[in-house]
Design a protein around this motif. Structure first.
Motif, PDB file in Angstrom:
ATOM      1  N   MET A 151       0.841  -1.179  -0.112  1.00 16.22           N
ATOM      2  CA  MET A 151       0.061  -0.075   0.068  1.00 16.22           C
ATOM      3  C   MET A 151       0.997   1.185  -0.120  1.00 16.22           C
ATOM      4  SD  MET A 151      -2.823  -1.156   2.929  1.00 16.22           S
ATOM      5  CE  MET A 151      -3.746  -2.762   2.830  1.00 16.22           C
ATOM      6  N   PHE A 152       0.447   2.177  -0.683  1.00 19.36           N
ATOM      7  CA  PHE A 152       1.055   3.400  -0.889  1.00 19.36           C
ATOM      8  C   PHE A 152       0.367   4.690  -1.168  1.00 19.36           C
ATOM      9  CE2 PHE A 152       0.859   2.317  -4.991  1.00 19.36           C
ATOM     10  CZ  PHE A 152       1.112   3.417  -5.791  1.00 19.36           C
ATOM     11  N   VAL A 153       0.695   5.708  -0.982  1.00 20.02           N
ATOM     12  CA  VAL A 153       0.050   7.178  -1.378  1.00 20.02           C
ATOM     13  C   VAL A 153       0.689   7.682  -2.739  1.00 20.02           C
ATOM     14  CG1 VAL A 153      -0.976   9.425  -0.740  1.00 20.02           C
ATOM     15  CG2 VAL A 153      -0.921   7.601   0.923  1.00 20.02           C
ATOM     16  N   PRO A 154       0.046   7.513  -3.891  1.00 19.55           N
ATOM     17  CA  PRO A 154       0.928   8.096  -5.071  1.00 19.55           C
ATOM     18  C   PRO A 154       1.141   9.834  -4.852  1.00 19.55           C
ATOM     19  CG  PRO A 154      -1.619   7.728  -5.466  1.00 19.55           C
ATOM     20  CD  PRO A 154      -1.274   7.037  -4.064  1.00 19.55           C
ATOM     21  N   GLN A 155       2.072   9.928  -5.445  1.00 17.44           N
ATOM     22  CA  GLN A 155       2.554  11.442  -5.357  1.00 17.44           C
ATOM     23  C   GLN A 155       1.849  12.364  -6.494  1.00 17.44           C
ATOM     24  OE1 GLN A 155       6.586  11.695  -6.162  1.00 17.44           O
ATOM     25  NE2 GLN A 155       7.354  10.605  -4.381  1.00 17.44           N
ATOM     26  N   ASP A 156       1.407  11.621  -7.306  1.00 18.38           N
ATOM     27  CA  ASP A 156       0.607  12.604  -8.367  1.00 18.38           C
ATOM     28  C   ASP A 156      -0.491  11.619  -9.431  1.00 18.38           C
ATOM     29  OD1 ASP A 156       2.277  11.388 -10.033  1.00 18.38           O
ATOM     30  OD2 ASP A 156       3.708  12.973 -10.033  1.00 18.38           O
ATOM     31  N   GLU A 157      -1.006  12.223 -10.102  1.00 23.81           N
ATOM     32  CA  GLU A 157      -2.024  11.360 -11.047  1.00 23.81           C
ATOM     33  C   GLU A 157      -1.097  10.288 -12.012  1.00 23.81           C
ATOM     34  OE1 GLU A 157      -4.976  13.579 -13.340  1.00 23.81           O
ATOM     35  OE2 GLU A 157      -5.726  14.425 -11.548  1.00 23.81           O
ATOM     36  N   ASP A 158       0.095  10.634 -12.303  1.00 26.81           N
ATOM     37  CA  ASP A 158       0.685   9.921 -13.099  1.00 26.81           C
ATOM     38  C   ASP A 158       1.164   8.485 -12.400  1.00 26.81           C
ATOM     39  OD1 ASP A 158       0.581  11.791 -15.275  1.00 26.81           O
ATOM     40  OD2 ASP A 158       2.621  12.540 -14.889  1.00 26.81           O
ATOM     41  N   GLU A 159       1.776   8.720 -11.159  1.00 29.63           N
ATOM     42  CA  GLU A 159       1.803   7.571 -10.474  1.00 29.63           C
ATOM     43  C   GLU A 159       0.808   6.601 -10.273  1.00 29.63           C
ATOM     44  OE1 GLU A 159       4.704   6.250  -6.391  1.00 29.63           O
ATOM     45  OE2 GLU A 159       3.962   8.554  -6.507  1.00 29.63           O
ATOM     46  N   ALA A 160      -0.402   7.212 -10.020  1.00 30.52           N
ATOM     47  CA  ALA A 160      -1.515   6.635  -9.484  1.00 30.52           C
ATOM     48  C   ALA A 160      -2.103   5.827 -10.814  1.00 30.52           C
ATOM     49  CB  ALA A 160      -2.634   7.625  -9.319  1.00 30.52           C
ATOM     50  N   ASN A 161      -1.913   6.309 -12.175  1.00 30.19           N
ATOM     51  CA  ASN A 161      -2.415   5.775 -13.132  1.00 30.19           C
ATOM     52  C   ASN A 161      -1.349   4.642 -13.560  1.00 30.19           C
ATOM     53  OD1 ASN A 161      -4.763   7.116 -13.872  1.00 30.19           O
ATOM     54  ND2 ASN A 161      -3.528   8.833 -14.700  1.00 30.19           N
ATOM     55  N   GLU A 162       0.057   4.849 -13.590  1.00 32.64           N
ATOM     56  CA  GLU A 162       1.001   3.966 -13.653  1.00 32.64           C
ATOM     57  C   GLU A 162       0.557   2.765 -12.930  1.00 32.64           C
ATOM     58  OE1 GLU A 162       4.748   5.334 -12.855  1.00 32.64           O
ATOM     59  OE2 GLU A 162       4.622   6.889 -14.667  1.00 32.64           O
ATOM     60  N   ALA A 173      -5.601  -3.144  -8.941  1.00 32.53           N
ATOM     61  CA  ALA A 173      -5.305  -1.906  -8.279  1.00 32.53           C
ATOM     62  C   ALA A 173      -6.491  -1.306  -7.545  1.00 32.53           C
ATOM     63  CB  ALA A 173      -4.724  -0.784  -9.148  1.00 32.53           C
ATOM     64  N   ALA A 174      -6.466  -1.129  -6.137  1.00 32.10           N
ATOM     65  CA  ALA A 174      -7.494  -0.321  -5.581  1.00 32.10           C
ATOM     66  C   ALA A 174      -7.180   0.796  -4.865  1.00 32.10           C
ATOM     67  CB  ALA A 174      -7.940  -1.378  -4.330  1.00 32.10           C
ATOM     68  N   ARG A 175      -8.234   1.994  -4.664  1.00 32.10           N
ATOM     69  CA  ARG A 175      -7.731   3.122  -4.059  1.00 32.10           C
ATOM     70  C   ARG A 175      -8.965   3.225  -3.063  1.00 32.10           C
ATOM     71  NH1 ARG A 175      -8.081   6.007 -10.143  1.00 32.10           N
ATOM     72  NH2 ARG A 175      -5.964   5.593 -10.654  1.00 32.10           N
ATOM     73  N   ALA A 176      -8.382   3.581  -1.820  1.00 31.13           N
ATOM     74  CA  ALA A 176      -8.979   3.533  -0.683  1.00 31.13           C
ATOM     75  C   ALA A 176      -9.056   4.854   0.430  1.00 31.13           C
ATOM     76  CB  ALA A 176      -8.694   2.393   0.301  1.00 31.13           C
ATOM     77  N   GLY A 177      -9.884   5.004   1.186  1.00 32.94           N
ATOM     78  CA  GLY A 177      -9.904   6.155   2.276  1.00 32.94           C
ATOM     79  C   GLY A 177     -10.973   6.101   2.976  1.00 32.94           C
ATOM     80  N   GLU A 178     -11.434   7.316   3.559  1.00 32.44           N
ATOM     81  CA  GLU A 178     -12.639   7.472   4.454  1.00 32.44           C
ATOM     82  C   GLU A 178     -13.357   8.429   3.929  1.00 32.44           C
ATOM     83  OE1 GLU A 178      -9.544   8.114   6.029  1.00 32.44           O
ATOM     84  OE2 GLU A 178      -9.430   5.704   5.893  1.00 32.44           O
ATOM     85  N   LEU A 180      -5.643  10.027  -5.614  1.00 35.77           N
ATOM     86  CA  LEU A 180      -4.441  10.509  -4.776  1.00 35.77           C
ATOM     87  C   LEU A 180      -4.637  10.066  -3.433  1.00 35.77           C
ATOM     88  CD1 LEU A 180      -3.897  14.171  -6.332  1.00 35.77           C
ATOM     89  CD2 LEU A 180      -3.081  12.011  -6.955  1.00 35.77           C
ATOM     90  N   GLY A 181      -5.774   9.168  -3.138  1.00 36.23           N
ATOM     91  CA  GLY A 181      -5.831   8.512  -1.814  1.00 36.23           C
ATOM     92  C   GLY A 181      -4.848   7.260  -1.602  1.00 36.23           C
ATOM     93  N   LEU A 182      -4.861   6.288  -0.519  1.00 33.40           N
ATOM     94  CA  LEU A 182      -4.377   5.197  -0.267  1.00 33.40           C
ATOM     95  C   LEU A 182      -4.401   4.221  -1.502  1.00 33.40           C
ATOM     96  CD1 LEU A 182      -2.335   3.854   1.660  1.00 33.40           C
ATOM     97  CD2 LEU A 182      -4.493   2.924   2.549  1.00 33.40           C
ATOM     98  N   SER A 183      -3.439   3.625  -2.217  1.00 37.65           N
ATOM     99  CA  SER A 183      -3.652   2.781  -3.284  1.00 37.65           C
ATOM    100  C   SER A 183      -2.908   1.137  -2.519  1.00 37.65           C
ATOM    101  CB  SER A 183      -2.806   3.085  -4.233  1.00 37.65           C
ATOM    102  OG  SER A 183      -3.468   4.237  -5.033  1.00 37.65           O
TER     103      SER A 183
END
Length: 249
Positions: free
Chosen positions: A41-52, A66-71, A184-187
């Motif tokens: 699990m990690f928090v992406p720095q930007d949209e590019d990292e999230a999309n990669e 890939a899953a994106r999580a938060g509250e 940009l939340g937890l991935s």
């Protein structure tokens, strides 16, 4: 002003997707209950990292998604933009233990909603045939009638609206999500079916059955002969016929 259908953008943006909401958990806790590993699990720095990260999961589709999580308020969310591994019944059972969880997933043009409480399926809804939910399993198929009416799922002689399952999740939870917040939340990685914690449980149970002399066919844990074109969550496979082979969870 809040959009009347604040989760519909998910269906507009992602052809295959899975959204799981669980009360009184963190996003990290929900991902772990759905099979995610804390070290992945990690928090992406930007949209590019999230999309990669998302694209990497799509390329290795039968291993993980890939899953994106938060509250959001009192609910945790897990959003898979290109897979439905979080909708596997054994994982929703884990996600709902001691709380409640609701899931909407779409694949092959079929939208399905499941509502769980404390490890039990309460009701399951194929949004293309909501009146048939009594045949989909669950302890109380009529539990969400009022919310289904508000989401337009039970209007007489009226076909279900596009993404009505996502509308139902909003009616049940009040959760509102924005695209940027989810991206940009937890991935984290959610393992494909047969690769998550339910596989270990099944193997342990099989070994126990063999030791007790009750295991059928040597207690082996088998898989499908072929692979379907898209993943089938256990709930979807049980509820709709003719959709291809499915590994039991």
């Amino acid at each position: 002003m809040t959009h009347a259908k604040p989760l519909a953008w998910i269906g507009d943006t992602y052809e295959i997707h899975c959204l799981v909401l669980a009360r009184a958990l963190t996003g990290r806790e929900l991902l772990m209950r759905l099979g995610g590993g804390p070290g992945e699990m990690f928090v992406p720095q930007d949209e590019d990292e999230a999309n990669e990260f998302l694209w990497a999961g799509m390329e290795d589709y039968w291993s993980w998604g890939a899953a994106r999580a938060g509250e959001a308020g009192s609910w945790a969310f897990s959003l898979e933009p290109a897979s439905i591994w979080g909708s596997i019944s054994a994982r929703l059972e884990r996600a709902s233990r001691g709380t409640e969880a609701i899931c909407c997933f779409t694949a092959d043009g079929i939208e399905f909603v499941e509502y769980w409480q404390d490890g039990e399926l309460v009701t399951a809804v194929d949004t293309s045939a909501p009146q048939d939910r009594a045949n989909k399993g669950g302890t109380d198929p009529y539990f969400l009638v009022e919310q289904m009416q508000r989401a337009g799922l039970l209007a007489a002689n009226t076909p279900a609206q596009s993404h009505s399952g996502l509308d139902l999740l909003h009616e049940v939870t009040g959760v509102v999500l924005e695209h940027d917040r989810t991206m940009l939340g937890l991935s984290g990685k959610l393992p494909a079916e047969g690769r998550g914690p339910e596989k270990l449980t099944a193997e342990s149970e099989s070994l126990g059955a063999v030791a007790a002399g009750t295991g059928g066919a040597g207690g082996a844990v088998g898989g499908p002969v072929g692979e379907p074109s898209v993943p089938r969550a256990t709930g979807l496979a049980k509820a709709t016929g003719g959709l291809g082979a499915q590994t039991g969870s």
